[in-house]
Design a protein around this motif. Structure first.
Motif, PDB file in Angstrom:
ATOM      1  N   SER A 189       0.830  -1.206   0.000  1.00 19.09           N
ATOM      2  CA  SER A 189       0.000   0.000   0.000  1.00 19.09           C
ATOM      3  C   SER A 189       0.863   1.255   0.000  1.00 19.09           C
ATOM      4  CB  SER A 189      -0.928  -0.005   1.226  1.00 19.09           C
ATOM      5  OG  SER A 189      -1.684   1.194   1.278  1.00 19.09           O
ATOM      6  N   GLY A 190       1.908   1.248   0.807  1.00 19.97           N
ATOM      7  CA  GLY A 190       2.813   2.398   0.865  1.00 19.97           C
ATOM      8  C   GLY A 190       3.538   2.612  -0.453  1.00 19.97           C
ATOM      9  N   ALA A 191       3.922   1.515  -1.121  1.00 21.94           N
ATOM     10  CA  ALA A 191       4.609   1.627  -2.406  1.00 21.94           C
ATOM     11  C   ALA A 191       3.676   2.209  -3.463  1.00 21.94           C
ATOM     12  CB  ALA A 191       5.114   0.256  -2.853  1.00 21.94           C
ATOM     13  N   ARG A 192       2.415   1.760  -3.456  1.00 21.95           N
ATOM     14  CA  ARG A 192       1.448   2.304  -4.413  1.00 21.95           C
ATOM     15  C   ARG A 192       1.243   3.798  -4.171  1.00 21.95           C
ATOM     16  NH1 ARG A 192      -1.075  -2.898  -3.677  1.00 21.95           N
ATOM     17  NH2 ARG A 192      -1.134  -4.016  -5.679  1.00 21.95           N
ATOM     18  N   ASP A 193       1.111   4.177  -2.907  1.00 22.34           N
ATOM     19  CA  ASP A 193       0.882   5.595  -2.584  1.00 22.34           C
ATOM     20  C   ASP A 193       2.086   6.448  -2.969  1.00 22.34           C
ATOM     21  OD1 ASP A 193      -1.609   4.975  -1.586  1.00 22.34           O
ATOM     22  OD2 ASP A 193      -0.986   4.996   0.520  1.00 22.34           O
ATOM     23  N   ALA A 194       3.284   5.951  -2.671  1.00 25.73           N
ATOM     24  CA  ALA A 194       4.499   6.709  -2.985  1.00 25.73           C
ATOM     25  C   ALA A 194       4.679   6.860  -4.492  1.00 25.73           C
ATOM     26  CB  ALA A 194       5.718   6.027  -2.366  1.00 25.73           C
ATOM     27  N   MET A 195       4.401   5.795  -5.237  1.00 21.56           N
ATOM     28  CA  MET A 195       4.526   5.874  -6.688  1.00 21.56           C
ATOM     29  C   MET A 195       3.454   6.804  -7.267  1.00 21.56           C
ATOM     30  SD  MET A 195       6.214   4.966  -9.390  1.00 21.56           S
ATOM     31  CE  MET A 195       6.993   3.341  -9.524  1.00 21.56           C
ATOM     32  N   ARG A 196       2.245   6.735  -6.717  1.00 21.53           N
ATOM     33  CA  ARG A 196       1.168   7.608  -7.208  1.00 21.53           C
ATOM     34  C   ARG A 196       1.565   9.079  -7.039  1.00 21.53           C
ATOM     35  NH1 ARG A 196      -2.388   5.702  -4.264  1.00 21.53           N
ATOM     36  NH2 ARG A 196      -3.044   4.085  -5.730  1.00 21.53           N
ATOM     37  N   GLU A 197       2.104   9.423  -5.881  1.00 20.19           N
ATOM     38  CA  GLU A 197       2.522  10.809  -5.655  1.00 20.19           C
ATOM     39  C   GLU A 197       3.677  11.198  -6.567  1.00 20.19           C
ATOM     40  OE1 GLU A 197       2.931  14.579  -4.548  1.00 20.19           O
ATOM     41  OE2 GLU A 197       1.247  13.250  -4.048  1.00 20.19           O
ATOM     42  N   HIS A 198       4.592  10.268  -6.783  1.00 23.54           N
ATOM     43  CA  HIS A 198       5.743  10.521  -7.658  1.00 23.54           C
ATOM     44  C   HIS A 198       5.300  10.807  -9.088  1.00 23.54           C
ATOM     45  CE1 HIS A 198       9.604  10.187  -9.573  1.00 23.54           C
ATOM     46  NE2 HIS A 198       9.356   8.993 -10.103  1.00 23.54           N
ATOM     47  N   ILE A 199       4.433   9.975  -9.631  1.00 23.39           N
ATOM     48  CA  ILE A 199       3.986  10.154 -11.012  1.00 23.39           C
ATOM     49  C   ILE A 199       3.121  11.395 -11.146  1.00 23.39           C
ATOM     50  CG2 ILE A 199       2.725   9.126 -12.938  1.00 23.39           C
ATOM     51  CD1 ILE A 199       5.409   7.790 -12.287  1.00 23.39           C
ATOM     52  N   GLN A 200       2.263  11.651 -10.179  1.00 21.16           N
ATOM     53  CA  GLN A 200       1.412  12.836 -10.252  1.00 21.16           C
ATOM     54  C   GLN A 200       2.236  14.115 -10.145  1.00 21.16           C
ATOM     55  OE1 GLN A 200      -1.501  12.079  -7.176  1.00 21.16           O
ATOM     56  NE2 GLN A 200      -2.858  10.988  -8.584  1.00 21.16           N
ATOM     57  N   SER A 201       3.283  14.075  -9.336  1.00 21.46           N
ATOM     58  CA  SER A 201       4.158  15.244  -9.210  1.00 21.46           C
ATOM     59  C   SER A 201       4.850  15.545 -10.534  1.00 21.46           C
ATOM     60  CB  SER A 201       5.195  15.009  -8.112  1.00 21.46           C
ATOM     61  OG  SER A 201       6.061  16.121  -7.992  1.00 21.46           O
ATOM     62  N   GLY A 202       5.452  14.511 -11.147  1.00 21.13           N
ATOM     63  CA  GLY A 202       6.076  14.698 -12.446  1.00 21.13           C
ATOM     64  C   GLY A 202       5.054  15.005 -13.522  1.00 21.13           C
ATOM     65  N   GLY A 203       3.838  14.450 -13.369  1.00 25.32           N
ATOM     66  CA  GLY A 203       2.790  14.655 -14.358  1.00 25.32           C
ATOM     67  C   GLY A 203       2.341  16.097 -14.440  1.00 25.32           C
ATOM     68  N   ARG A 204       2.369  16.787 -13.320  1.00 27.36           N
ATOM     69  CA  ARG A 204       1.986  18.207 -13.345  1.00 27.36           C
ATOM     70  C   ARG A 204       2.975  19.009 -14.173  1.00 27.36           C
ATOM     71  NH1 ARG A 204       0.133  16.748  -8.099  1.00 27.36           N
ATOM     72  NH2 ARG A 204       2.160  17.077  -7.126  1.00 27.36           N
ATOM     73  N   VAL A 205       4.251  18.700 -14.032  1.00 24.55           N
ATOM     74  CA  VAL A 205       5.268  19.368 -14.839  1.00 24.55           C
ATOM     75  C   VAL A 205       5.097  18.998 -16.305  1.00 24.55           C
ATOM     76  CG1 VAL A 205       7.755  19.609 -15.226  1.00 24.55           C
ATOM     77  CG2 VAL A 205       6.876  19.403 -12.894  1.00 24.55           C
ATOM     78  N   PHE A 206       4.848  17.721 -16.543  1.00 21.46           N
ATOM     79  CA  PHE A 206       4.657  17.204 -17.896  1.00 21.46           C
ATOM     80  C   PHE A 206       3.492  17.906 -18.599  1.00 21.46           C
ATOM     81  CE2 PHE A 206       2.244  14.066 -20.436  1.00 21.46           C
ATOM     82  CZ  PHE A 206       3.178  13.747 -21.400  1.00 21.46           C
ATOM     83  N   ALA A 207       2.336  17.999 -17.912  1.00 20.24           N
ATOM     84  CA  ALA A 207       1.158  18.625 -18.505  1.00 20.24           C
ATOM     85  C   ALA A 207       1.405  20.101 -18.808  1.00 20.24           C
ATOM     86  CB  ALA A 207      -0.038  18.463 -17.569  1.00 20.24           C
ATOM     87  N   ASP A 208       2.120  20.782 -17.914  1.00 22.94           N
ATOM     88  CA  ASP A 208       2.433  22.198 -18.146  1.00 22.94           C
ATOM     89  C   ASP A 208       3.312  22.367 -19.380  1.00 22.94           C
ATOM     90  OD1 ASP A 208       0.968  22.916 -15.951  1.00 22.94           O
ATOM     91  OD2 ASP A 208       2.695  23.182 -14.620  1.00 22.94           O
ATOM     92  N   LEU A 209       4.261  21.437 -19.574  1.00 19.87           N
ATOM     93  CA  LEU A 209       5.136  21.511 -20.745  1.00 19.87           C
ATOM     94  C   LEU A 209       4.345  21.315 -22.038  1.00 19.87           C
ATOM     95  CD1 LEU A 209       8.193  19.475 -19.441  1.00 19.87           C
ATOM     96  CD2 LEU A 209       8.278  21.829 -20.245  1.00 19.87           C
ATOM     97  N   VAL A 210       3.446  20.348 -22.031  1.00 23.51           N
ATOM     98  CA  VAL A 210       2.635  20.102 -23.219  1.00 23.51           C
ATOM     99  C   VAL A 210       1.773  21.311 -23.531  1.00 23.51           C
ATOM    100  CG1 VAL A 210       0.786  18.686 -24.204  1.00 23.51           C
ATOM    101  CG2 VAL A 210       2.615  17.604 -22.899  1.00 23.51           C
ATOM    102  N   ALA A 211       1.126  21.858 -22.495  1.00 23.87           N
ATOM    103  CA  ALA A 211       0.257  23.020 -22.699  1.00 23.87           C
ATOM    104  C   ALA A 211       1.056  24.213 -23.209  1.00 23.87           C
ATOM    105  CB  ALA A 211      -0.444  23.378 -21.391  1.00 23.87           C
ATOM    106  N   GLY A 212       2.256  24.408 -22.657  1.00 25.67           N
ATOM    107  CA  GLY A 212       3.099  25.526 -23.087  1.00 25.67           C
ATOM    108  C   GLY A 212       3.524  25.403 -24.533  1.00 25.67           C
TER     109      GLY A 212
END
Length: 218
Positions: A189-212
């Motif tokens: 459960s902890g691994a799933r939560d940690a990975m979810r936060e990791h991908i979502q954190s990078g995903g916010r940067v990723f989405a901003d780059l695409v939009a830009g």
């Protein structure tokens, strides 16, 4: 023979994508591929049709196959999909990795420390890929691994751009530390939560780059 030829073509194209030699908007044509690999146009056409079915390229009149670009909407969908896939892989890896694999993952993380501290983006990108691939393999789920790598490949250009930002490199390494801790403890459960936060954190940067990039285009 034709099947093996098509497979070789696919591996070569995927390697070009993985290593940044092919980018969104670049063209691929049957004749060019046939000439490069000294084959007929049939396996080249089959390879391009396969990549189109996977969403890696799209067919454009008078241009042939073009490496698929991402709209902000598609980018968001890709991040949501990747979050689900990566989280599941992390949970399975926490359950299934043997001790030797956990030790290798820990060594990979420690090796990346200096890269993150020195903000060496290129070296960290390679280390990041190795770290995630070790988790994929530790999941022991071949279908999941195939989907993860296909999704990652479609996002690769923008992912590389996000890791070129110093703050994202530092944050990524810290997020890996939390993920590693959960996997070493066998905490699914902890691994799933940690990975979810990791991908979502990078995903916010990723989405901003695409939009830009979309906004900057004429």
């Amino acid at each position: 023979m034709a099947s093996r030829t098509r497979s070789a073509l696919l591996r070569a194209i995927e390697q070009d994508l993985d290593e940044g030699r092919l980018k969104p908007g670049d063209s691929l044509d049957e004749q060019g591929l046939a000439s490069r690999f000294e084959v007929s146009r049939t396996p080249a056409r089959e390879a391009l049709l396969y990549l189109e079915a996977k969403g890696v390229v799209r067919m454009v009149p008078r241009r042939g196959a073009v490496v698929q670009d991402l709209t902000p909407t598609l980018a968001l969908g890709m991040v949501e999909l990747l979050t689900a896939l990566e989280s599941e892989a992390a949970g399975l890896a926490a359950r299934r990795m043997v001790m030797a694999e956990r030790q290798v993952l820990q060594q990979q993380h420690e090796a990346a420390r200096q890269m993150a501290q020195q903000l060496d983006s290129e070296a960290y990108m390679r280390a990041n890929s190795m770290f995630h691939n070790a988790i994929y393999e530790g999941s022991r789920n071949a279908v999941l691994i195939e989907q993860l790598r296909a999704t990652r490949r479609r996002m690769l250009t923008y992912h590389r751009s996000s890791l070129s930002q110093p703050a994202r490199v530092r944050d990524s390494w810290q997020e890996h530390a939390a993920l590693l801790s959960a996997i070493l403890a066998g905490d699914e459960s902890g691994a799933r939560d940690a990975m979810r936060e990791h991908i979502q954190s990078g995903g916010r940067v990723f989405a901003d780059l695409v939009a830009g990039q979309q906004e900057s285009r004429p």
